[in-house]
Write an enzyme that holds these catalytic residues in place. Structure first.
Site, PDB file in Angstrom:
ATOM      1  N   LYS A 104      55.246  14.241  14.062  1.00  0.00           N
ATOM      2  CA  LYS A 104      54.837  14.899  15.331  1.00  0.00           C
ATOM      3  C   LYS A 104      55.565  16.103  15.698  1.00  0.00           C
ATOM      4  O   LYS A 104      56.849  16.048  15.416  1.00  0.00           O
ATOM      5  CB  LYS A 104      54.411  13.673  16.274  1.00  0.00           C
ATOM      6  CG  LYS A 104      55.775  13.164  16.818  1.00  0.00           C
ATOM      7  CD  LYS A 104      55.660  12.254  17.890  1.00  0.00           C
ATOM      8  CE  LYS A 104      56.876  11.590  18.514  1.00  0.00           C
ATOM      9  NZ  LYS A 104      56.737  10.360  19.123  1.00  0.00           N
ATOM     10  N   ARG A 118      52.512   3.152  28.600  1.00  0.00           N
ATOM     11  CA  ARG A 118      52.365   4.402  28.346  1.00  0.00           C
ATOM     12  C   ARG A 118      50.906   4.630  27.530  1.00  0.00           C
ATOM     13  O   ARG A 118      49.868   5.221  28.036  1.00  0.00           O
ATOM     14  CB  ARG A 118      53.401   5.007  27.806  1.00  0.00           C
ATOM     15  CG  ARG A 118      53.356   6.666  27.405  1.00  0.00           C
ATOM     16  CD  ARG A 118      54.637   6.854  26.490  1.00  0.00           C
ATOM     17  NE  ARG A 118      54.532   6.750  25.173  1.00  0.00           N
ATOM     18  CZ  ARG A 118      55.416   7.216  24.325  1.00  0.00           C
ATOM     19  NH1 ARG A 118      56.287   8.195  24.723  1.00  0.00           N
ATOM     20  NH2 ARG A 118      55.334   6.591  22.991  1.00  0.00           N
ATOM     21  N   TYR A 130      74.053  37.383  33.960  1.00  0.00           N
ATOM     22  CA  TYR A 130      73.492  37.305  35.153  1.00  0.00           C
ATOM     23  C   TYR A 130      74.117  36.305  36.104  1.00  0.00           C
ATOM     24  O   TYR A 130      74.612  35.231  35.719  1.00  0.00           O
ATOM     25  CB  TYR A 130      72.114  36.631  34.841  1.00  0.00           C
ATOM     26  CG  TYR A 130      71.135  37.433  34.311  1.00  0.00           C
ATOM     27  CD1 TYR A 130      70.649  38.696  34.770  1.00  0.00           C
ATOM     28  CD2 TYR A 130      70.574  37.292  33.021  1.00  0.00           C
ATOM     29  CE1 TYR A 130      69.597  39.715  34.460  1.00  0.00           C
ATOM     30  CE2 TYR A 130      69.477  37.920  32.532  1.00  0.00           C
ATOM     31  CZ  TYR A 130      69.279  39.409  32.902  1.00  0.00           C
ATOM     32  OH  TYR A 130      68.117  40.049  32.534  1.00  0.00           O
ATOM     33  N   MET A 162      67.404  35.264  28.321  1.00  0.00           N
ATOM     34  CA  MET A 162      66.032  34.997  27.461  1.00  0.00           C
ATOM     35  C   MET A 162      66.660  35.062  25.935  1.00  0.00           C
ATOM     36  O   MET A 162      65.982  34.452  25.183  1.00  0.00           O
ATOM     37  CB  MET A 162      65.063  36.110  27.771  1.00  0.00           C
ATOM     38  CG  MET A 162      63.669  35.390  27.325  1.00  0.00           C
ATOM     39  SD  MET A 162      62.223  36.875  27.683  1.00  0.00           S
ATOM     40  CE  MET A 162      62.263  36.487  29.300  1.00  0.00           C
TER      41      MET A 162
HETATM   42  C1  LIG Z   1      57.689   9.434  18.622  1.00  0.00           C
HETATM   43  C2  LIG Z   1      57.274   8.079  18.250  1.00  0.00           C
HETATM   44  C3  LIG Z   1      57.869   7.218  17.103  1.00  0.00           C
HETATM   45  C4  LIG Z   1      59.216   7.650  16.556  1.00  0.00           C
HETATM   46  O1  LIG Z   1      60.093   7.461  17.374  1.00  0.00           O
HETATM   47  P1  LIG Z   1      61.807   7.990  17.220  1.00  0.00           P
HETATM   48  O2  LIG Z   1      62.411   7.436  18.125  1.00  0.00           O
HETATM   49  O3  LIG Z   1      61.728   9.488  17.158  1.00  0.00           O
HETATM   50  O4  LIG Z   1      62.222   7.066  16.011  1.00  0.00           O
HETATM   51  C5  LIG Z   1      57.311   5.969  16.566  1.00  0.00           C
HETATM   52  N1  LIG Z   1      56.025   5.485  17.346  1.00  0.00           N
HETATM   53  C6  LIG Z   1      55.451   6.122  18.340  1.00  0.00           C
HETATM   54  C7  LIG Z   1      54.471   5.699  19.003  1.00  0.00           C
HETATM   55  C8  LIG Z   1      56.094   7.541  18.858  1.00  0.00           C
HETATM   56  O5  LIG Z   1      55.312   7.882  19.854  1.00  0.00           O
END
Ligand SMILES: *Cc1c(COP(=O)(O)O)cnc(C)c1O
Length: 338
Positions: free
Chosen positions: A31, A122, A236, A285
């Site tokens: 992802k 979640r 800055y 930036m």
């Molecule tokens: C992001 C995610 C993972 C991977 O988690 P890591 O801690 O990066 O290994 C696995 N399962 C779900 C549902 C996630 O959201």
């Protein structure tokens, strides 16, 4: 130079994590464009290493990598079946009764998976919701049933055992592959592995996989060096004043490139070979300033991410985690793949 990503290190980390869970299939979580490292470049290499199960957050991310994978690779979408989503060639992980019925109406007979909530609150179906749906869902033969751990990076945390128990209770007697562990869960031990493990951050060299090979090096070009007199300020807000006569190097990257402004005068450094040159003054930036007084010679690049300052060390300085350091890295860098 720029952002160097070592694909062979990602593959080595995937194999090392797979070896920690020998009873399970090992997926790869890609992802957020492979945690900022470039999913389209990563997935073919992991496929060649034997990975067949991939996870993305959004259908859009899944469509972006679908052309880079053969048909026998599965791309699972963690956000499930969102209204209007194009899930062609993808497998949604259905998170609620609402998603389940939407999916069964829109995609009857097509592959899907189920996410249960084992305590993180979640994503995923709660126990009561699942109980009402379970028979119908199982009759439709999900690819797998998964849940996610909230505290797997803290092995002693009581939530781990509690979530394991809840997941077991909700999946008792189910004849479907099960999945609970991400990187942290793999390291918790075999009772957390079930049939499919889902490492993400460990592939990219981040904690909690302390034995990971480093994946990312970030080398930033020096635009200019200048002498500063004792008492002169830099950057800055005039937040840093030279305590002695010295030299400042200005490099071409800043918070617009995902180098968090919280790294300003934080103890983080740019590195020349093994030598630390403290970041002084504010990260702006497009520019960062570092104290290079102690370097005999200033090279044309200084490293922000390197073995001397891996992503989690940098994250500590910025008050965040390695995940955020990686996913913040922007497209403006010149990228190269090893
Ligand atoms: C992001 C995610 C993972 C991977 O988690 P890591 O801690 O990066 O290994 C696995 N399962 C779900 C549902 C996630 O959201």
């Amino acid at each position: 130079m720029g952002l160097q990503i070592d694909i062979s290190a990602i593959v080595a980390n995937w194999k090392a994590l797979a070896a920690r869970a020998p009873g399970a299939r090992t997926a790869a979580v890609v992802k957020a464009d492979g945690y900022g490292c470039g999913a389209a470049r990563i997935v073919p290499a992991l496929y060649r290493a034997g990975a067949r199960d991939f996870f993305v957050a959004l259908a859009k991310e899944g469509r972006a990598i679908r052309p880079h994978l053969p048909d026998d690779a599965t791309i699972n979408v963690l956000s499930g079946h969102m209204e209007g989503a194009d899930l062609d060639g993808l497998v949604p992980v259905l998170n609620s009764a609402e998603q389940f019925f939407r999916d069964r109406t829109m995609r009857p007979g097509r592959r899907f998976a189920i996410q249960l909530d084992s305590g993180m609150n979640r994503l995923g179906m709660e126990a009561a919701e699942w109980a009402g749906l379970r028979d119908e869902a199982l009759a439709a033969k999900p690819d797998f049933i998964m849940s996610h751990l909230a505290c797997a990076d803290e092995p002693g945390h009581p939530a781990n055992a509690a979530q394991l128990r809840a997941f077991r209770d909700m999946t008792q007697g189910v004849d479907v592959p099960l999945s609970l562990a991400a990187t942290g869960g793999i390291l918790l031990g075999p009772e957390y592995h079930f049939d499919l493990v889902r490492p993400g951050i460990g592939l990219y060299g981040g904690l909690p996989f302390a034995d990971a090979s480093p994946v990312v090096r970030l080398s930033l070009p020096v635009i200019q060096t200048r002498p500063v007199a004792a008492g002169e300020f830099v950057g800055y807000g005039a937040t840093w004043t030279a305590p002695r006569p010295g030299r400042i190097a200005t490099v071409a990257a800043g918070y617009a490139d995902g180098i968090l402004r919280a790294l300003s005068s934080s103890g983080a450094s740019l590195y020349a070979g093994g030598v630390a040159c403290p970041i002084v003054g504010r990260v702006s930036m497009d520019l960062i300033t570092a104290d290079v007084t102690d370097l005999p010679e200033v090279p044309d690049h200084l490293d922000l991410i390197c073995p001397e300052q891996p992503i989690d060390r940098l994250a500590d300085h910025a008050g965040t985690i390695g995940y955020e350091i990686l996913t913040a890295l922007r497209q403006r860098y010149e990228r190269s793949y090893l």
